[in-house]
Design a protein around this motif. Structure first.
Motif, PDB file in Angstrom:
ATOM      1  N   ASP A  35      34.064  26.877  36.232  1.00 32.23           N
ATOM      2  CA  ASP A  35      34.993  25.854  38.102  1.00 32.23           C
ATOM      3  C   ASP A  35      35.457  27.336  38.333  1.00 32.23           C
ATOM      4  O   ASP A  35      36.596  27.351  38.360  1.00 32.23           O
ATOM      5  N   PRO A  36      35.384  28.486  39.694  1.00 27.30           N
ATOM      6  CA  PRO A  36      36.276  28.959  39.611  1.00 27.30           C
ATOM      7  C   PRO A  36      37.968  29.032  40.994  1.00 27.30           C
ATOM      8  O   PRO A  36      38.746  29.116  40.526  1.00 27.30           O
ATOM      9  N   GLY A  37      37.767  27.201  41.061  1.00 27.18           N
ATOM     10  CA  GLY A  37      38.743  27.116  41.493  1.00 27.18           C
ATOM     11  C   GLY A  37      39.992  26.491  39.601  1.00 27.18           C
ATOM     12  O   GLY A  37      40.700  26.013  40.107  1.00 27.18           O
ATOM     13  N   ASP A  42      47.601  28.203  39.797  1.00 27.93           N
ATOM     14  CA  ASP A  42      46.717  27.307  41.163  1.00 27.93           C
ATOM     15  C   ASP A  42      48.223  26.417  40.657  1.00 27.93           C
ATOM     16  O   ASP A  42      47.459  25.255  40.038  1.00 27.93           O
ATOM     17  N   PRO A  43      49.093  26.007  41.178  1.00 27.50           N
ATOM     18  CA  PRO A  43      50.138  24.972  40.968  1.00 27.50           C
ATOM     19  C   PRO A  43      49.525  24.122  41.029  1.00 27.50           C
ATOM     20  O   PRO A  43      49.002  22.701  39.697  1.00 27.50           O
ATOM     21  N   ALA A  44      48.771  23.984  42.340  1.00 28.00           N
ATOM     22  CA  ALA A  44      48.015  22.541  42.362  1.00 28.00           C
ATOM     23  C   ALA A  44      47.232  22.462  41.565  1.00 28.00           C
ATOM     24  O   ALA A  44      46.443  21.356  41.573  1.00 28.00           O
ATOM     25  N   ALA A  45      46.162  22.969  41.375  1.00 26.94           N
ATOM     26  CA  ALA A  45      45.021  23.318  40.519  1.00 26.94           C
ATOM     27  C   ALA A  45      45.309  22.112  39.123  1.00 26.94           C
ATOM     28  O   ALA A  45      44.920  21.646  38.870  1.00 26.94           O
ATOM     29  N   LEU A  87      53.234  25.631  32.321  1.00 28.34           N
ATOM     30  CA  LEU A  87      54.705  25.583  31.613  1.00 28.34           C
ATOM     31  C   LEU A  87      54.798  24.655  32.479  1.00 28.34           C
ATOM     32  O   LEU A  87      55.305  23.469  32.255  1.00 28.34           O
ATOM     33  N   ALA A  88      55.311  25.086  33.738  1.00 26.65           N
ATOM     34  CA  ALA A  88      56.251  24.393  34.758  1.00 26.65           C
ATOM     35  C   ALA A  88      55.610  23.113  35.137  1.00 26.65           C
ATOM     36  O   ALA A  88      56.174  22.103  35.662  1.00 26.65           O
ATOM     37  N   ALA A  89      53.503  23.121  35.507  1.00 27.15           N
ATOM     38  CA  ALA A  89      53.432  21.830  35.585  1.00 27.15           C
ATOM     39  C   ALA A  89      53.327  20.938  34.807  1.00 27.15           C
ATOM     40  O   ALA A  89      53.021  19.888  35.085  1.00 27.15           O
TER      41      ALA A  89
END
Length: 134
Positions: A35-37, A42-45, A87-89
């Motif tokens: 999945d390219p996303g 990408d923090p949201a993904a 790690l932040a997510a």
């Protein structure tokens, strides 16, 4: 246990996924090959992928010899920045287990908060800034 496997479509990641399934766990593959996303930068993904996850096995990485220094920015972005974002997510989502899977590291897991020292994040980001100029 639901385990997010970043890089789960790669050579090592696919074996981790198979081993988790064999042991009755529920691996979730997060990999740009499928999945390219599904990009660890990408923090949201990453945040969406962590929903309902108990642990993360981080195998996403850019590997190989590449083209030398010309590839440095992309390697740093995918490997260092991607790891920092993950790690932040994980800390934000309350996912506290990151098993060690490197061939050179002892088996076991470490608390995510142990990774998230200011010095560790600063080092990752400085690497990124120095090699990319951004």
């Amino acid at each position: 246990m639901r385990v997010l496997v970043t890089g789960g479509a790669g050579f090592i990641g696919s074996h981790v996924v198979a081993a988790l399934r064999e042991r009755g766990h529920e691996p979730l593959v997060f990999d740009v090959r499928e999945d390219p996303g599904a990009d660890v930068r990408d923090p949201a993904a990453v945040g969406r992928a962590l929903s309902g996850v108990d642990a993360v096995c981080h195998q996403a990485a850019m590997v190989g010899l590449g083209d030398g220094v010309a590839d440095a920015a992309e390697y740093v972005s995918r490997n260092d920045l991607g790891t920092a974002v993950l790690l932040a997510a994980m800390a934000e989502a309350g996912v506290g287990t990151l098993p060690r899977t490197s061939g050179s590291a002892p088996a076991g897991g470490i608390p995510v908060r142990a990774w998230l020292t200011a010095q560790a994040l600063l080092a990752l980001l400085l690497n990124h800034l120095l090699l990319t100029g951004w």
